[in-house]
Design a protein around this motif. Structure first.
Motif, PDB file in Angstrom:
ATOM      1  N   GLU A   1       0.819  -1.222   0.000  1.00 40.93           N
ATOM      2  CA  GLU A   1       0.000   0.000   0.000  1.00 40.93           C
ATOM      3  C   GLU A   1       0.858   1.281   0.000  1.00 40.93           C
ATOM      4  OE1 GLU A   1      -3.054  -0.482   2.865  1.00 40.93           O
ATOM      5  OE2 GLU A   1      -3.692   1.583   2.773  1.00 40.93           O
ATOM      6  N   GLY A   2       0.535   2.188  -0.898  1.00 38.18           N
ATOM      7  CA  GLY A   2       1.227   3.485  -0.947  1.00 38.18           C
ATOM      8  C   GLY A   2       2.501   3.456  -1.782  1.00 38.18           C
TER       9      GLY A   2
ATOM     10  N   SER B   1      10.712   3.989   3.175  1.00 39.86           N
ATOM     11  CA  SER B   1      10.581   3.839   4.621  1.00 39.86           C
ATOM     12  C   SER B   1       9.160   4.196   5.071  1.00 39.86           C
ATOM     13  CB  SER B   1      11.618   4.695   5.343  1.00 39.86           C
ATOM     14  OG  SER B   1      11.453   6.039   4.972  1.00 39.86           O
ATOM     15  N   THR B   2       8.448   5.008   4.271  1.00 38.45           N
ATOM     16  CA  THR B   2       7.085   5.396   4.657  1.00 38.45           C
ATOM     17  C   THR B   2       6.053   4.317   4.314  1.00 38.45           C
ATOM     18  OG1 THR B   2       6.929   6.567   2.567  1.00 38.45           O
ATOM     19  CG2 THR B   2       7.412   7.884   4.510  1.00 38.45           C
ATOM     20  N   THR B   3       6.411   3.380   3.451  1.00 39.41           N
ATOM     21  CA  THR B   3       5.451   2.321   3.125  1.00 39.41           C
ATOM     22  C   THR B   3       5.779   1.024   3.870  1.00 39.41           C
ATOM     23  OG1 THR B   3       6.724   1.743   1.140  1.00 39.41           O
ATOM     24  CG2 THR B   3       4.875   3.237   0.848  1.00 39.41           C
TER      25      THR B   3
ATOM     26  N   PRO C   1       6.048   0.421   7.024  1.00 40.15           N
ATOM     27  CA  PRO C   1       5.203   0.068   8.189  1.00 40.15           C
ATOM     28  C   PRO C   1       3.980  -0.774   7.828  1.00 40.15           C
ATOM     29  CG  PRO C   1       5.827   2.379   8.298  1.00 40.15           C
ATOM     30  CD  PRO C   1       6.288   1.876   6.964  1.00 40.15           C
ATOM     31  N   TYR C   2       3.519  -0.692   6.582  1.00 41.86           N
ATOM     32  CA  TYR C   2       2.345  -1.488   6.203  1.00 41.86           C
ATOM     33  C   TYR C   2       2.661  -2.991   6.172  1.00 41.86           C
ATOM     34  CZ  TYR C   2      -0.278   2.746   5.080  1.00 41.86           C
ATOM     35  OH  TYR C   2      -0.931   3.938   5.169  1.00 41.86           O
TER      36      TYR C   2
ATOM     37  N   LEU D   1      13.266  11.779   7.100  1.00 46.68           N
ATOM     38  CA  LEU D   1      13.213  11.518   8.544  1.00 46.68           C
ATOM     39  C   LEU D   1      12.868  10.045   8.756  1.00 46.68           C
ATOM     40  CD1 LEU D   1      11.249  14.571   9.990  1.00 46.68           C
ATOM     41  CD2 LEU D   1      13.463  13.750  10.802  1.00 46.68           C
ATOM     42  N   GLU D   2      13.595   9.393   9.630  1.00 49.28           N
ATOM     43  CA  GLU D   2      13.330   7.968   9.894  1.00 49.28           C
ATOM     44  C   GLU D   2      12.034   7.780  10.665  1.00 49.28           C
ATOM     45  OE1 GLU D   2      14.845   5.412   8.159  1.00 49.28           O
ATOM     46  OE2 GLU D   2      15.579   4.485   9.988  1.00 49.28           O
TER      47      GLU D   2
ATOM     48  N   GLU E   1       7.031   5.387  13.505  1.00 50.06           N
ATOM     49  CA  GLU E   1       7.257   5.162  12.077  1.00 50.06           C
ATOM     50  C   GLU E   1       6.385   6.119  11.267  1.00 50.06           C
ATOM     51  OE1 GLU E   1       8.131   0.442  11.417  1.00 50.06           O
ATOM     52  OE2 GLU E   1       6.074   1.028  11.828  1.00 50.06           O
ATOM     53  N   ILE E   2       6.888   6.538  10.116  1.00 45.37           N
ATOM     54  CA  ILE E   2       6.104   7.438   9.244  1.00 45.37           C
ATOM     55  C   ILE E   2       5.406   6.582   8.194  1.00 45.37           C
ATOM     56  CG2 ILE E   2       6.227   9.364   7.629  1.00 45.37           C
ATOM     57  CD1 ILE E   2       8.921  10.082   9.134  1.00 45.37           C
ATOM     58  N   LYS E   3       4.080   6.640   8.214  1.00 47.32           N
ATOM     59  CA  LYS E   3       3.313   5.811   7.287  1.00 47.32           C
ATOM     60  C   LYS E   3       2.790   6.653   6.135  1.00 47.32           C
ATOM     61  CE  LYS E   3       0.795   1.797   8.908  1.00 47.32           C
ATOM     62  NZ  LYS E   3      -0.278   1.303   9.736  1.00 47.32           N
ATOM     63  N   SER E   4       2.957   6.138   4.902  1.00 53.52           N
ATOM     64  CA  SER E   4       2.451   6.883   3.748  1.00 53.52           C
ATOM     65  C   SER E   4       0.928   6.973   3.805  1.00 53.52           C
ATOM     66  CB  SER E   4       2.875   6.183   2.459  1.00 53.52           C
ATOM     67  OG  SER E   4       2.237   4.948   2.365  1.00 53.52           O
TER      68      SER E   4
ATOM     69  N   GLU F   1       2.707  11.384   7.644  1.00 45.47           N
ATOM     70  CA  GLU F   1       3.686  11.751   6.608  1.00 45.47           C
ATOM     71  C   GLU F   1       3.606  13.247   6.288  1.00 45.47           C
ATOM     72  OE1 GLU F   1       3.499  10.068   2.719  1.00 45.47           O
ATOM     73  OE2 GLU F   1       1.479  10.765   2.343  1.00 45.47           O
TER      74      GLU F   1
END
Lengths: 214, 460
Positions: free
Chosen positions: A99-100, A152-154, A156-157, B157-158, B164-167, B172
């Motif tokens: 996702e994303g 890194s932002t995706t 976590p899914y 940014l980590e 945690e940064i989630k899209s 985000e």
């Protein structure tokens, strides 16, 4: 033509990424009573060589994808000629980019390599919602759910996929394998994924291990 | 740039094509045809191109590719087509210069040309690499306080508030804003509040990235990165970001991070495809410049192999020779920070970019921008060293040095190449003074002496 020569023609045609020549060579083998499983093994050997050439940068992704397509088409012809006892799939994998995330090239390479290893691969594409992986896995009775993330932002899914699978009580039904540039073995352990694969060839080894254990 | 409404119409009315067919058949087939027709070939001894007719061929092949294949809009499954005359017309309209930054830190980026003695401005920073919240400000400050740095490129940014940064979440958006605010704080601490910022990296969606635009965030004199998708593709998300910048007067940096060994194929075809993507960015995205990374190898993820450097050198030379477009190459290394190999890798890519005409350069990046906190202002100092050594050099001479550097770190043999592990920011900087450790400075001085023994003068 001798059996060896006919099989060589199958092998060479696939390596030349020639669809017409490969299918006619496969037909010729069947006409000469060569067993379907022997032809399939030859095709698989040729695909292993395609994979090797990709790793050595002699082949590039379009050639690998086209070769996999030719192999799939040839295998469909061969399956009809197989004994029921021989027609066993090496495992079923649901694959997708999380996702994303729209970076699907790595996932595409892994999908091709898994197919090459004889697995049935159901590719959900990119930007795949967490729920969709698990619905597809249940519906298709998959052995493995393979998820990739490039950002890194995706990433976590990936944890959400594991948590949702566990909350559904499906830990034994299908295993979760993760990968992608920011993902590591440490991260896979941290989120409770069953396995991590570093690259496409590793993904095949890891998937085979997971299926063998099941 | 084309009229955004025109791009919209082409996106919804263009010919429909299956994406797999576009990527696996249409694009590679045409690329191989063009490489053969224009006689584009890769040889390990010719990394920086110097033959004017070869450079012209790369450009012509790229224009042919764009006219024949077009660009794929993933959101609509349709092809955005271009006419050759409009490509050339829009390239002619490019200004060939832009100003970044404010006040004392205003900096003009101008077309340099081949073998120019003019040093390209350095946009320092980790260029999207992951940085922890704890070290974000001092690490960015370490870049901003280097006199050679004329603009700053943010990092990812980590985490945000330790999470945690989630899209596609509000996290985000907060992270994107925080990234710019923290970068601004780093600029203030370095006494250079007017330096231009290029971002945002901590969000993946267009809404998230655009949320970095605010009075304390990105300003008109800064640039929002708007990146094309790989392999001749865009989608609404990319086009929306470009439109947001245009309508809100926010600077645009076109961006491209190509892959080698993927759908664009090998070095020759990647050189053509990458040039076509750069050209298309000026028609579709609207920035005066394009930030481009050397292609990442799809098997290993590294960007320092001779094939990839050849592709970035060919593209830079083709755009320099034939357009007014401003090319800004990301320079860096696969080896880690504070290693001798990282310096040689930076010299190979930096030298190629500077001599082929890159108009500004970003970085230097270490460890392929993968590891957390493995970057510092010393990276930009090293890149400045490479830039000073190669600026004004003939393309032929530059090629000889680049080939030598590649051999020194093993970039001519991808199967055996292993990056040298590096050190973290806090391991090679004194955190009280925010100055590099003696070990790092000595490593740089010692390596400079070795480079000088090769016959290459590093001026500082």
């Amino acid at each position: 033509m001798a059996e060896e020569e006919l099989l060589k023609s199958v092998y060479d045609s696939l390596l030349a990424i020639n669809s017409d020549k490969t299918t006619s060579a496969v037909k010729e083998c069947l006409n000469n009573n060569i067993s379907a499983s022997t032809v399939m093994k030859t095709l698989a050997d040729a695909m292993i060589e395609v994979g090797e050439r990709f790793n050595q940068r002699k082949f590039f992704l379009p050639q690998v994808v086209l070769a996999a397509g030719i192999m799939e088409k040839s295998n469909k012809m061969l399956i009809d000629a197989l004994d029921v006892s021989e027609a066993k799939c090496a495992g079923k994998v649901i694959i997708g980019t999380i996702e994303g995330d729209i970076h699907d090239l790595g996932k595409n390479i892994v999908a091709v390599m898994l197919k090459t290893a004889g697995m049935e691969v159901i590719d959900l594409g990119k930007d795949v919602p967490v729920k969709k992986y698990l619905e597809a896995a249940k519906e298709n009775k998959a052995d493995i759910v393979a998820c990739s993330a490039l950002m890194s932002t995706t990433m976590p899914y990936l944890r959400d996929v594991v948590e949702l699978r566990n909350s559904m009580g499906c830990e034994e039904q299908f295993k979760i394998m993760v990968g992608g540039a920011p993902v590591s073995q440490g991260y896979a352990d941290q989120i409770g994924a069953d396995a991590y694969a570093e690259d496409a060839m590793d993904a095949v080894r890891v998937a085979q291990k997971l299926i063998a254990k099941a | 740039m084309l009229d955004p409404w025109d791009i919209y119409i082409r996106s919804i009315e263009g010919r429909q094509q299956d994406e797999t067919e576009f990527s696996n058949i249409t694009l590679p087939t045409k690329l191989y045809e063009l490489a053969s027709e224009y006689d584009i070939s890769f040889t390990p001894e010719e990394i920086v191109p110097s033959d004017p007719s070869y450079i012209k061929n790369i450009f012509n092949a790229a224009v042919d590719l764009l006219v024949d294949v077009g660009f794929y809009n993933e959101s609509t499954g349709r092809i955005i087509k271009f006419e050759e005359s409009e490509i050339k017309h829009h390239l002619r309209l490019l200004p060939g210069e832009y100003t970044m930054g404010e006040g004392n830190e205003k900096c003009q980026v101008v077309k340099r040309g081949f073998e120019s003695k003019r040093l390209p401005p350095i946009i320092g920073g980790p260029c999207g690499a992951p940085i922890s919240e704890e070290y974000y400000i001092p690490l960015m400050q370490s870049f901003a306080q280097e006199p050679c740095v004329r603009g700053l490129h943010t990092a990812t940014l980590e985490t945000i508030n330790g999470s945690e940064i989630k899209s596609n979440t509000t996290a985000e958006m907060i992270a994107a804003r925080r990234e710019i605010e923290m970068t601004r704080e780093a600029l203030r601490r370095a006494g250079r509040p007017g330096l231009s910022i290029t971002g945002t990296m901590s969000a993946s969606s267009s809404e998230g990235q655009c949320f970095g635009h605010a009075p304390e965030g990105l300003r008109s004199s800064d640039r929002l990165l708007v990146s094309l998708l790989n392999d001749m593709k865009v989608d609404w998300d990319v086009l929306k970001k470009s439109l947001y910048c245009q309508y809100n007067n926010l600077g645009i940096a076109n961006c491209m991070a190509p892959l080698l060994g993927g759908y664009l194929g090998g070095p020759e075809t990647t050189a053509i495809g990458l040039t076509a993507e750069c050209i298309a960015s000026f028609l579709l995205l609207g920035g005066p410049c394009i930030y481009v990374t050397p292609p990442f190898d799809v098997v290993t993820g590294h960007q320092v192999f001779n094939e990839g450097i050849f592709a970035i050198g060919s593209m830079t030379a083709a755009m320099t020779q034939n357009t007014n477009a401003l090319i800004q190459v990301y320079c860096g290394a696969s080896s880690g920070m504070c290693t001798e190999r990282m310096i040689y890798e930076t010299f190979a890519i930096g030298g190629t970019a500077v001599s082929a005409g890159s108009d500004a350069i970003q970085g230097a990046i270490s460890c392929d921008a993968i590891h957390e906190n493995e970057y510092s202002g010393m990276n930009s100092r090293i890149l400045d060293g490479a830039s000073s050594a190669f600026a004004g050099m003939s393309l032929k001479e530059a090629n000889e040095f680049v080939v030598e550097f590649i051999k020194m770190y093993g970039g001519d043999n991808p199967s055996t190449f292993k990056p040298e592990p590096g050190k973290k920011f806090y391991e090679c900087y004194d955190l009280r003074t925010n100055r590099p450790s003696k070990e790092f400075v000595d490593l740089w001085e010692g390596t400079k002496a070795k480079i000088s023994d090769m016959g290459l003068e590093v001026k500082e």
